[in-house]
Design an enzyme around this catalytic site. Structure first.
Site, PDB file in Angstrom:
ATOM      1  N   GLU B 209       0.847  -1.191   0.000  1.00 39.04           N
ATOM      2  CA  GLU B 209       0.000   0.000   0.000  1.00 39.04           C
ATOM      3  C   GLU B 209       0.882   1.240   0.000  1.00 39.04           C
ATOM      4  OE1 GLU B 209      -2.191  -0.853   3.594  1.00 39.04           O
ATOM      5  OE2 GLU B 209      -0.845   0.338   4.823  1.00 39.04           O
ATOM      6  N   HIS B 247      -4.111   3.175   8.456  1.00 42.41           N
ATOM      7  CA  HIS B 247      -2.848   2.635   8.977  1.00 42.41           C
ATOM      8  C   HIS B 247      -1.863   3.776   9.237  1.00 42.41           C
ATOM      9  CE1 HIS B 247      -3.642  -1.389   6.714  1.00 42.41           C
ATOM     10  NE2 HIS B 247      -4.236  -1.363   7.887  1.00 42.41           N
TER      11      HIS B 247
END
Lengths: 377, 289
Positions: B209, B247
């Site tokens: 990511e 995150h």
């Protein structure tokens, strides 16, 4: 979390890092009094907004006389920089600059260590330099268990300055900045530029401090510096409810469990030709209440024309999500169509709960995203 | 075969008496994991799901020969629980807990140096070696024994991709959630080194990511050293810069760490990238099935 320059400099002062004579002001009268009584003229007026490129946008001006002072104060306090209204300015002593440098500290993801970075050019975008001319950045690592050893701090000083006196003054500033970085769970501490004035003194002319959100629980004094006005209201509201929300510019509202899947869902909407309205992660063990709160935040964005739930149940139970949707439909008077892809833990129960609710169900996230786009046509 | 965990894993659950700890202890036992002990200081002598609870990790290891631990401990106590497990002689620590300050990981990494112990996480969903053992919170039913190794920075996105891999008829050898924090104990490359030697793993999928440059470094490693086919997916193509996307590690700083940059390096290094999770599984099916 970010803080303003004036707040970062308040922290610098506590740690003994030299800063210019300065005062934060919120209106023109305060600016005039500050200049007359404390700072003197000429002085610098600096817009306090947490975005880069203030100078280029006209948010930093040197006032050489009282007329300019009034004029600039009025202009800067009324302006917007990258969409953010300027509500505070810093009135700062005009420092006559002999040289500029860069000094910064971060936790490096690759080496898993705290790294001090120095560059002989000041006022630079360090990430750009790192990409184009990495050799221009001098790096020194702290030992994670011992800390920043003094000779390592002197290495930084001697890289930036030839004169030993100045080099050791810089080493002392580096040690103070490191102490601050560690003690306050900072994620970025920058002096950019660090200047030598014409009398030979080192001064932190600009300051930038970011803090690790995960460390804020042990620093209530830092948390209390949060400027709520400069943050997106809905993002703040989401965080207080243990949700994670970022507004985008599209019209397909996405509600997802888990950050990675939430990003992948936005990407998928875009991939099939739609525009996602947001990132929204409802987190792990989601209660019906949390799902309802999430929808409430999502619907504050008037661009949202269709809502796409993408839930892969693990700890998150699909029946909890279903109950949340049902509750929200009742309480919030939702008019937008809702597409639901609910799979994993208790998906059968979820279907049972929602069978009369008028939702559109899909098996996969691909079908869900395509359906959302189709409904907008 | 598999990596990290298998039939011989003897698991200690730190924070076993908490809500998440006890729930997932049951789930892990149901999957067939040998959960041998739990630790909650002050609650020694209890049992949770038939598993004995000890006051300290050292006691638990002495009594049960536990070799692996999993953490369901609130963030502010998690780093001390990690040190406790290291000192008790645990060989693999899987930290599910989320929200540890980054500087704690800097210190833990230094403490782990030269010790025979590995940390996975924090903010990891755990590890599954299909048909053998499950450590963490990943839902067991989506896994099927097979030959694909999975390494991911995410949780539910991992489930999505695992589910697709299972549905196209392939299965997984071991799936590792390495965690979404900026500094983590075990990175993509650490996992690849082990998958390279695992005879049952014939291909690997890397789920990355935005944020940082671990994916780029991994791609260079794959190009130079890794002989098995590698597939990839990167989340966050539509993420705006300088915003944390859930995150702690998922943030594009300025122009660094974008999905486009990562996809480009993946492709240049011979990693086959799917635009969607379904496409990744399809690419794997075409090549491996």
């Amino acid at each position: 979390m970010k803080v303003h320059e004036y707040q970062a400099k308040e922290i610098f002062k506590k740690y003994g890092i030299p800063t210019p004579k300065e005062k934060m002001c919120q209106n023109i009268d305060e600016v005039i009094i500050a200049a007359a009584k404390e700072i003197g003229i000429p002085c610098v007026i600096k817009a306090q907004v947490m975005v880069g490129g203030r100078g280029k946008a006209g948010g930093i001006k040197v006032a050489k006389n009282e007329n300019e002072l009034k004029d600039y104060a009025e202009k800067i306090l009324g302006m917007e920089i990258k969409g953010i209204p300027v509500k505070k300015v810093l009135v700062s002593e005009a420092v006559s600059i002999a040289s500029e440098a860069y000094l910064g500290i971060i936790n490096d993801r690759t080496t898993k260590k705290t790294v001090m970075m120095a560059c002989k050019e000041g006022g630079v975008e360090i990430e750009e330099i790192a990409k184009q001319r990495p050799e221009a950045i001098y790096k020194v690592y702290a030992d994670p268990l011992v800390g920043l050893m003094s000779h390592k701090a002197r290495e930084i000083g001697l890289f930036l300055y030839k004169e030993p006196k100045r080099a050791f003054e810089c080493a002392s500033i580096t040690e103070k900045l490191y102490k601050l970085f560690i003690e306050l769970d900072s994620s970025l501490a920058e002096i950019n530029p660090l200047v030598v004035d014409t009398s030979g003194k080192l001064i932190a002319l600009d300051a930038k401090l970011n803090f690790d959100d995960n460390g804020l629980y042990r620093h209530p004094d830092v948390e209390s510096m949060r400027d709520r006005e400069s943050e997106d209201e809905n993002e703040l509201l989401a965080r207080e409810q243990d949700l994670s929300y970022v507004k985008l510019s599209g019209n397909i509202g996405c509600v997802v469990n888990g950050a990675g899947l939430a990003m992948a869902t936005m990407d998928l909407v875009k991939h099939f030709g739609g525009e996602p309205a947001n990132f929204l992660d409802i987190g792990g063990s989601s209660s019906p209440e949390k799902v309802k709160n999430a929808l409430e935040i999502l619907l504050k964005d008037k661009n949202v024309k269709v809502i796409f739930f993408n839930i892969f149940g693990g700890i998150t139970r699909c029946d909890d999500v279903a109950n949340g949707i049902l509750q929200a439909k009742k309480d919030l008077n939702i008019k937008q169509p809702i597409i639901a892809r609910l799979t994993g833990t208790n998906e059968d129960k979820a279907m049972e709960i929602l069978k009369e609710a008028g939702l559109i169900f899909t098996q996969t996230m691909d079908q869900g995203a395509k359906k959302a786009i189709e409904l907008l046509k | 075969m598999s990596i990290f965990i298998n039939n011989n894993t003897k698991l200690l659950v730190q924070g076993i008496t908490g809500r998440d700890g006890s729930f997932h202890t049951r789930q892990m036992l149901n999957y067939g994991t040998k959960v041998v002990a739990g630790v909650t200081p002050g609650k020694g002598g209890m049992e949770v799901e038939g598993v004995p609870v000890f006051n300290s990790a050292a006691d638990a290891v002495k009594q049960t020969a536990a070799n692996t631990s999993v953490l369901f401990v609130p963030a502010r106590f998690a780093s001390s629980a990690i040190y406790e497990a290291i000192d008790a002689g645990i060989k693999l620590i899987v930290c599910i807990s989320e929200g540890l300050p980054t500087i704690e990981l800097v210190k833990i990494t230094a403490y782990l140096k030269n010790k025979d112990c590995r940390l996975v996480g924090p903010n990891s969903p755990g590890i599954v070696s299909s048909g053998e053992a499950k450590v963490g919170i990943l839902p067991g039913h989506i896994f099927k024994e097979g030959k694909v190794g999975v390494i991911s920075r995410s949780g539910t996105l991992t489930y999505e991709i695992v589910d697709h891999i299972t549905k196209v008829g392939l299965g997984q050898s071991t799936c590792i959630g390495i965690g979404g924090d900026p500094i983590i104990g075990t990175k993509f490359i650490d996992c690849l080194e082990l998958f390279a030697q695992d005879n049952d793993t014939e291909a690997v999928v890397i789920v990355g990511e935005i944020g940082g440059r671990d994916e780029q470094d991994t791609a260079e490693y794959v190009k130079k050293y890794f002989k098995k086919p590698v597939f990839g997916f990167i989340a966050g193509k539509t993420a705006p810069p300088d915003k944390r996307m859930g995150h702690a590690g998922a943030i594009i700083s300025g122009t660094s760490g974008t999905a486009a940059e990562k996809v480009k390096v993946f492709k240049e290094c011979g990693i086959k990238v799917g635009d969607t999770p379904a496409e990744v599984a399809q690419l794997m099916k075409n090549e491996l099935a």
